[in-house]
Design an enzyme around this catalytic site. Structure first.
Site, PDB file in Angstrom:
ATOM      1  N   CYS A   2      23.859 -78.195  30.892  1.00  0.00           N
ATOM      2  CA  CYS A   2      23.869 -79.439  31.658  1.00  0.00           C
ATOM      3  C   CYS A   2      23.065 -80.507  30.916  1.00  0.00           C
ATOM      4  O   CYS A   2      22.238 -80.199  30.070  1.00  0.00           O
ATOM      5  CB  CYS A   2      23.247 -79.207  33.023  1.00  0.00           C
ATOM      6  N   ARG A  27      27.387 -81.905  26.890  1.00  0.00           N
ATOM      7  CA  ARG A  27      26.657 -80.695  27.300  1.00  0.00           C
ATOM      8  C   ARG A  27      27.244 -80.063  28.559  1.00  0.00           C
ATOM      9  O   ARG A  27      26.886 -78.944  28.922  1.00  0.00           O
ATOM     10  CB  ARG A  27      25.177 -81.043  27.554  1.00  0.00           C
ATOM     11  N   TRP A  75      27.438 -78.301  33.779  1.00  0.00           N
ATOM     12  CA  TRP A  75      28.291 -77.210  33.306  1.00  0.00           C
ATOM     13  C   TRP A  75      28.025 -76.067  34.282  1.00  0.00           C
ATOM     14  O   TRP A  75      26.923 -75.527  34.335  1.00  0.00           O
ATOM     15  CB  TRP A  75      27.914 -76.816  31.874  1.00  0.00           C
ATOM     16  N   ASN A  99      18.552 -78.002  34.912  1.00  0.00           N
ATOM     17  CA  ASN A  99      19.330 -77.342  33.863  1.00  0.00           C
ATOM     18  C   ASN A  99      18.704 -75.969  33.663  1.00  0.00           C
ATOM     19  O   ASN A  99      17.488 -75.853  33.556  1.00  0.00           O
ATOM     20  CB  ASN A  99      19.235 -78.162  32.567  1.00  0.00           C
ATOM     21  N   GLY A 100      19.529 -74.925  33.643  1.00  0.00           N
ATOM     22  CA  GLY A 100      18.995 -73.573  33.482  1.00  0.00           C
ATOM     23  C   GLY A 100      19.520 -72.672  34.579  1.00  0.00           C
ATOM     24  O   GLY A 100      20.533 -72.979  35.211  1.00  0.00           O
ATOM     25  N   GLU A 480      35.977 -67.082  12.672  1.00  0.00           N
ATOM     26  CA  GLU A 480      35.723 -68.487  12.997  1.00  0.00           C
ATOM     27  C   GLU A 480      37.037 -69.235  13.259  1.00  0.00           C
ATOM     28  O   GLU A 480      37.122 -70.049  14.181  1.00  0.00           O
ATOM     29  CB  GLU A 480      34.907 -69.128  11.866  1.00  0.00           C
ATOM     30  N   LYS A 484      37.879 -71.104  16.756  1.00  0.00           N
ATOM     31  CA  LYS A 484      38.248 -72.528  16.855  1.00  0.00           C
ATOM     32  C   LYS A 484      39.536 -72.681  17.655  1.00  0.00           C
ATOM     33  O   LYS A 484      39.630 -73.511  18.544  1.00  0.00           O
ATOM     34  CB  LYS A 484      38.472 -73.149  15.466  1.00  0.00           C
ATOM     35  N   GLU A 487      39.070 -71.796  21.435  1.00  0.00           N
ATOM     36  CA  GLU A 487      38.224 -72.755  22.162  1.00  0.00           C
ATOM     37  C   GLU A 487      38.993 -73.987  22.610  1.00  0.00           C
ATOM     38  O   GLU A 487      38.789 -74.478  23.708  1.00  0.00           O
ATOM     39  CB  GLU A 487      37.081 -73.244  21.247  1.00  0.00           C
ATOM     40  N   HIS A 503      44.232 -49.583  12.133  1.00  0.00           N
ATOM     41  CA  HIS A 503      43.490 -48.644  12.978  1.00  0.00           C
ATOM     42  C   HIS A 503      43.663 -48.962  14.464  1.00  0.00           C
ATOM     43  O   HIS A 503      42.830 -48.561  15.280  1.00  0.00           O
ATOM     44  CB  HIS A 503      42.005 -48.647  12.581  1.00  0.00           C
ATOM     45  N   LYS A 599      28.465 -77.957  24.951  1.00  0.00           N
ATOM     46  CA  LYS A 599      28.006 -78.008  23.573  1.00  0.00           C
ATOM     47  C   LYS A 599      26.796 -77.135  23.317  1.00  0.00           C
ATOM     48  O   LYS A 599      26.718 -76.473  22.293  1.00  0.00           O
ATOM     49  CB  LYS A 599      27.692 -79.460  23.200  1.00  0.00           C
TER      50      LYS A 599
END
Ligand code: AGP
Length: 604
Positions: A2, A27, A75, A99-100, A480, A484, A487, A503, A599
């Site tokens: 947040c 955020r 968030w 926030n938290g 990565e 990307k 997301e 496998h 973020k």
């Protein structure tokens, strides 16, 4: 996670708060709200969704005269993104933003009277505060004491701002495990959960430490430490000019950040390359030589950089390297090498899991190094040493240029360490330096490639999944690339070591499984070719990123030929980033603020 802002002063506060929230919107963007305490009365506005909805809700409303104000962009952690769950949360005379995560919120709910209107953990703070205030004997510091008692009852992580009609002109604040800064400027006192909203407004900021709490007013700031002793505010300068990023003609910040990567590479190399070697002035002379191993710890994209770094460190510095996902590391009761170096990697410097892992390693007596993009962040302040990533502000939630800077920093560290340890001969060292100088060229966008990816992307908007496969250094890059894509496109994508497909995962292969094969010429080409052949034989659709013509590929994205794997790595990285971007744009997604993400992840 947040974003939090606050303001005490006589300027029009809605504009100040909304501008500040705009800086922090990346955020979290599930909902937003502000509370304005004027002439002893609080007015509150909240709205679901992006900040524009709140701007619309506030409309023409303006403050005039002295005001104490708080704001939040959310968030969601506890409870859906609804207006009832949006911050600020209030009761009869107070409002709070947070926030938290308050871990014991259920227990507090059972303990304090009153009806709860939201599903959030945050709402208990204001209930608890008002109930403890009601029990306080009257006195000048009654509210301050009630606020302190509230904090004492909270378990978890928080940055909190609280206003109450009983103390007009004051904002109560606290930090425990979530970032919070404040600053005294000519126009009043400003608060924020990262310094971005204060840049250009204030010259200096006070970066609160965990356990710091207090109250601010136009008359000044009363700051206390964990033991309730007056604490000396430690200020640090803010950049004189605003760092607020603009899209500068690009469709999204993410696209702009992909295009900025050549400049980022220049910045990170500035002053660090000599004719034959690497200088890292941030590290004391002789410091690295004492360590017998390295542990690299991070989350998400930064974890993928760590995996890449482990290959480089073992190969170039001959130092045993292990890589840890921070959220797993914390609770694993890890046995660390007492003479090892513990490195955390973080773009934001505020990721809760990474920060806690750092503290855990430091508590075991290990020396710590942070590779971080944000100076003065919690991680930078807690680490023994820091190498700043110099990537510039990254606004796109999907990290791109910070990843480049992280990998570059690890590569610099590997070469430097190999040289000071005497295990990297001059020829090999020279080749590494020469390759580093050419990374700029490898990450510079070629319009031909971007155009091709744009056209190609329309074929890959469906299917039941993407497998990004690679070997060696290209395995972390496969992870990565998949991250990307998932997301921002919300399509299912996995990264896999190419040799592992047989496998188990190869069972998924069919024409609707898209294999993105990272096929560098410079490393294990024939091995990965065989792995791709196995997939092709099962009818998987193959998209090869390679220098060569490859007859089994359904689509080829051709990169330039290089004689160093890291140059192929970086050019392929750009291809993966642009492919994800183009697919996501075609699917109509908000690339910069993808659903469910934020973020900086300041909750565990
Ligand atoms: C990257 O695209 C992600 N948004 C995410 O995985 C991120 O890398 C992770 O949360 C770690 O963040 P940090 O680098 O700020 O610590």
């Amino acid at each position: 996670m947040c974003g939090i802002v606050g303001y005490i002063g006589e300027q029009e506060a809605c504009g100040i708060l909304l501008n500040g929230l705009r800086e922090l919107e990346y955020r979290g963007y599930d909902s937003a709200g502000i509370a304005l305490l004027e002439e002893g009365r609080i007015t509150r506005f909240r709205a679901v969704g992006k900040l524009d909805n709140l701007v619309h809700r506030v409309g023409e409303y303006q403050t005039s005269g002295p005001v104490a104000a708080i704001g939040h962009t959310r968030w969601a952690t506890h409870g859906k993104p609804t207006e009832a769950n949006a911050h600020p949360h209030g009761l009869t005379h107070s409002q709070v933003v947070h926030n938290g995560i308050i871990e014991n919120y259920q227990a507090i709910r059972e303990q304090v009277p009153g009806d709860f209107l939201s599903q959030t953990d945050t709402e208990v703070i204001v209930h608890l505060f008002e109930s403890l205030l009601a029990e306080q004997p009257d006195g000048e510091d009654a509210v301050l004491k009630a606020f302190r008692a509230t904090l004492n009852a909270l378990h978890g992580a928080y940055a909190i701002l609280l206003v109450t009609e009983t103390r007009p002109g004051e904002v109560f604040f606290a930090r425990q495990g979530s970032p919070l800064q404040l600053a005294q400027a000519a126009d009043g006192v400003h608060f924020a959960s990262s310094d971005a909203p204060m840049v250009g407004v204030c010259d200096q900021a006070v970066y609160l430490e965990d356990g710091h709490w207090g109250v601010a007013s136009a008359e000044g700031i009363r700051l206390f430490d964990e033991q309730d002793q007056p604490a000396e505010p430690i200020t640090a300068p803010l950049l004189a000019t605003s760092t607020a990023a603009q899209k500068e003609g690009f469709r999204y910040f993410m696209e702009k950040e992909i295009y900025e990567q050549d400049a980022v590479v220049s910045d990170i190399l500035t002053g660090r390359l000599t004719e034959t070697g690497v200088r890292l002035d941030e590290l004391p002379d002789g410091w690295l030589e004492q360590f017998t191993s390295i542990t690299l710890c991070a989350c998400g994209t930064s974890y993928h950089a760590a995996l890449t770094g482990a290959y480089l460190l073992e190969r170039l510095a001959k130092v045993p390297a292990r890589v840890e996902i921070a959220s797993e590391f914390r609770y694993r009761e890890p046995v660390l090498d007492p003479t090892g170096l513990f490195v955390v990697i973080s773009q934001s410097g505020e990721t809760a899991d990474t920060f806690e892992a750092l503290k855990l390693a430091a508590a075991q007596g290990l020396d710590t190094l942070a590779l971080c993009n944000v100076d003065n962040s919690s991680i930078v302040r807690a680490a023994s040493h820091t190498v700043l990533l110099r990537a510039g502000i990254e606004k796109g939630v999907a990290s791109t240029k910070a990843f480049t800077a992280q990998v570059m920093a690890l590569w610099l560290l590997a070469v430097h360490w190999g040289q000071v340890k005497g295990v990297l001969d001059a020829d090999t060292g020279g080749r590494e330096i020469e390759a580093m100088r050419r990374v700029r060229e490898a990450v510079a966008i070629q319009p031909r490639v971007h155009d091709r990816l744009h056209r190609l992307s329309k074929r890959y908007l469906h299917g039941h999944g993407f497998f990004f496969i690679g070997r060696d250094l290209f395995y972390p890059l496969a992870l990565e690339g998949a991250l990307k894509l998932k997301e921002i496109s919300y399509l299912h994508a996995e990264g896999y070591p190419a040799g592992e497909m047989k496998h188990g995962p190869i069972a998924l292969a069919d024409a609707e499984l898209f294999t993105i094969a990272l096929m560098p010429r410079s490393r294990l080409y024939d091995k990965i070719k065989s792995n791709v052949e196995e997939l092709s034989a099962r009818d998987s659709t193959i998209i090869a990123i390679t220098t060569e013509y490859f007859e089994l590929a359904d689509d080829i994205i051709q990169i330039r030929a290089y004689d160093h794997p890291m140059l192929e790595f970086f050019e392929m990285m750009v291809v993966c980033q642009l492919l994800a971007l183009e697919i996501a744009i075609r699917l109509g997604n908000d690339v910069d603020m993808p659903r469910n993400l934020a973020k900086s992840v300041t909750v565990e």
